[in-house]
Motif scaffolding. Structure first.
Motif, mmCIF file in Angstrom:
data_model
loop_
_atom_site.group_PDB
_atom_site.id
_atom_site.type_symbol
_atom_site.label_atom_id
_atom_site.label_comp_id
_atom_site.label_asym_id
_atom_site.label_seq_id
_atom_site.Cartn_x
_atom_site.Cartn_y
_atom_site.Cartn_z
ATOM 1 N N LEU A 89 0.890 -1.264 -0.024
ATOM 2 C CA LEU A 89 0.029 0.121 -0.003
ATOM 3 C C LEU A 89 0.818 1.298 0.067
ATOM 4 N N ASP A 90 0.443 2.308 -0.921
ATOM 5 C CA ASP A 90 1.164 3.389 -0.773
ATOM 6 C C ASP A 90 0.080 4.324 -0.291
ATOM 7 N N PHE A 91 0.758 5.232 0.720
ATOM 8 C CA PHE A 91 -0.075 6.185 1.469
ATOM 9 C C PHE A 91 0.124 7.627 0.995
ATOM 10 N N THR A 92 -0.863 8.401 1.389
ATOM 11 C CA THR A 92 -0.529 10.036 0.775
ATOM 12 C C THR A 92 0.507 10.651 1.509
ATOM 13 N N ASN A 93 1.102 10.199 2.660
ATOM 14 C CA ASN A 93 2.290 10.783 3.301
ATOM 15 C C ASN A 93 3.230 10.328 3.006
ATOM 16 N N GLY A 94 3.526 9.254 1.866
ATOM 17 C CA GLY A 94 4.580 8.925 1.308
ATOM 18 C C GLY A 94 5.096 7.685 1.856
ATOM 19 N N ASP A 95 4.443 7.144 2.825
ATOM 20 C CA ASP A 95 4.740 5.667 3.683
ATOM 21 C C ASP A 95 4.377 4.514 2.312
ATOM 22 N N ARG A 96 5.171 3.627 2.688
ATOM 23 C CA ARG A 96 4.885 2.300 1.993
ATOM 24 C C ARG A 96 4.947 0.993 2.754
ATOM 25 N N ARG A 97 3.849 0.422 2.895
ATOM 26 C CA ARG A 97 3.701 -0.531 3.870
ATOM 27 C C ARG A 97 3.128 -2.066 3.075
ATOM 28 N N VAL A 98 3.789 -3.049 3.688
ATOM 29 C CA VAL A 98 3.471 -4.359 3.017
ATOM 30 C C VAL A 98 2.467 -4.980 4.159
ATOM 31 N N ILE A 99 1.511 -5.539 3.792
ATOM 32 C CA ILE A 99 0.808 -6.473 4.630
ATOM 33 C C ILE A 99 0.962 -7.803 4.045
ATOM 34 N N GLY A 100 1.152 -8.588 4.940
ATOM 35 C CA GLY A 100 1.236 -10.145 4.969
ATOM 36 C C GLY A 100 2.833 -10.558 4.836
ATOM 37 N N THR A 101 3.324 -11.544 5.245
ATOM 38 C CA THR A 101 4.517 -12.149 5.274
ATOM 39 C C THR A 101 4.770 -13.334 4.517
ATOM 40 N N ASP A 102 6.055 -13.977 4.568
ATOM 41 C CA ASP A 102 6.221 -15.134 3.799
ATOM 42 C C ASP A 102 5.250 -16.295 4.544
ATOM 43 N N GLU A 103 5.281 -16.242 6.096
ATOM 44 C CA GLU A 103 4.818 -17.203 6.753
ATOM 45 C C GLU A 103 3.159 -17.038 6.859
ATOM 46 N N PHE A 104 2.546 -15.333 6.791
ATOM 47 C CA PHE A 104 1.282 -15.244 6.786
ATOM 48 C C PHE A 104 0.874 -14.494 5.832
ATOM 49 N N PRO A 105 0.692 -15.099 4.720
ATOM 50 C CA PRO A 105 0.408 -14.224 3.511
ATOM 51 C C PRO A 105 -1.138 -14.060 3.406
ATOM 52 N N VAL A 106 -1.399 -12.829 2.357
ATOM 53 C CA VAL A 106 -2.796 -12.287 2.462
ATOM 54 C C VAL A 106 -3.681 -13.140 1.266
ATOM 55 N N GLN A 107 -4.666 -13.506 1.333
ATOM 56 C CA GLN A 107 -5.871 -13.813 0.408
ATOM 57 C C GLN A 107 -6.734 -12.737 -0.026
ATOM 58 N N VAL A 108 -6.697 -12.237 -1.053
ATOM 59 C CA VAL A 108 -7.547 -11.069 -1.476
ATOM 60 C C VAL A 108 -8.847 -11.732 -2.162
ATOM 61 N N ASN A 109 -10.082 -11.291 -1.583
ATOM 62 C CA ASN A 109 -11.285 -12.083 -2.178
ATOM 63 C C ASN A 109 -11.643 -10.894 -3.163
ATOM 64 N N THR A 110 -12.087 -11.467 -4.575
ATOM 65 C CA THR A 110 -12.782 -10.670 -5.272
ATOM 66 C C THR A 110 -14.190 -10.918 -5.701
ATOM 67 N N GLU A 111 -15.037 -9.843 -5.722
ATOM 68 C CA GLU A 111 -16.451 -9.871 -6.214
ATOM 69 C C GLU A 111 -16.713 -8.851 -7.215
ATOM 70 N N LEU A 112 -17.446 -9.208 -8.343
ATOM 71 C CA LEU A 112 -17.958 -8.372 -9.340
ATOM 72 C C LEU A 112 -19.335 -8.239 -9.207
ATOM 73 N N SER A 113 -19.693 -6.877 -9.109
ATOM 74 C CA SER A 113 -21.117 -6.353 -8.916
ATOM 75 C C SER A 113 -21.485 -5.276 -9.509
ATOM 76 N N GLY A 114 -22.832 -4.759 -9.492
ATOM 77 C CA GLY A 114 -23.272 -3.857 -9.842
ATOM 78 C C GLY A 114 -23.362 -3.321 -11.484
ATOM 79 N N THR A 115 -23.962 -2.182 -11.802
ATOM 80 C CA THR A 115 -24.360 -1.646 -12.885
ATOM 81 C C THR A 115 -23.776 -0.182 -13.043
ATOM 82 N N PRO A 116 -22.924 0.254 -13.469
ATOM 83 C CA PRO A 116 -21.934 -0.464 -14.138
ATOM 84 C C PRO A 116 -21.389 -1.218 -13.174
ATOM 85 N N ALA A 117 -20.596 -2.316 -13.647
ATOM 86 C CA ALA A 117 -19.878 -3.260 -12.848
ATOM 87 C C ALA A 117 -18.552 -2.860 -12.239
#
Length: 137
Positions: A89-117
């Motif tokens: 993640l890049d933040f407006t204050n210039g910070d760059r942060r990583v979420i997740g590690t090699d032992e605890f990775p992140v699983q991102v869920n995706t969902e398509l919805s709406g009109t327009p999609a």
């Protein structure tokens, strides 16, 4: 949101599948070293928050929206998020942060919805550590 600046907001998001990453992480350290190419994700809005304190699980939550839902973009994002990995993640204050590690990775869920999609990218998880300051090596 960032622990040092509560007014900072997310202005960029990228993802790196764990299979394509080399991670240098020491539990308890505020920094994480990552080697690999993060893929930028064209989010139109994103909100990230974490709550908790050291020594206890940190609740992390991301909600982001992608409005480019062309078939090529959707296929690329679904392939990208098919496996667990690291979120940058890049933040407006210039910070760059990583979420997740090699032992605890992140699983991102995706969902398509709406009109327009729109494509929603979300995760809510408990992590042993907060988001870490990004550095490459």
């Amino acid at each position: 949101m960032n622990r040092n600046d509560k007014r900072a907001s997310v202005c960029g998001l990228a993802f790196l599948p764990l299979s394509q990453a080399t991670v240098r992480n020491f539990p308890g350290s505020p920094d994480i070293g990552v080697q690999g190419t993060f893929t930028p994700v064209p989010v139109s809005s994103a909100e990230y928050g974490e709550t908790g304190e050291a020594g206890y699980p940190i609740e992390q939550e991301l909600e982001a929206v992608v409005t480019d839902t062309s078939s090529a973009e959707l296929n690329g994002l679904r392939t990208l998020f098919a496996e667990a990995g690291l979120v940058l993640l890049d933040f407006t204050n210039g910070d760059r942060r990583v979420i997740g590690t090699d032992e605890f990775p992140v699983q991102v869920n995706t969902e398509l919805s709406g009109t327009p999609a729109t494509l929603s990218l979300t995760f809510k998880r408990d992590s042993p550590e907060p988001a870490k300051v990004y550095s490459s090596f």
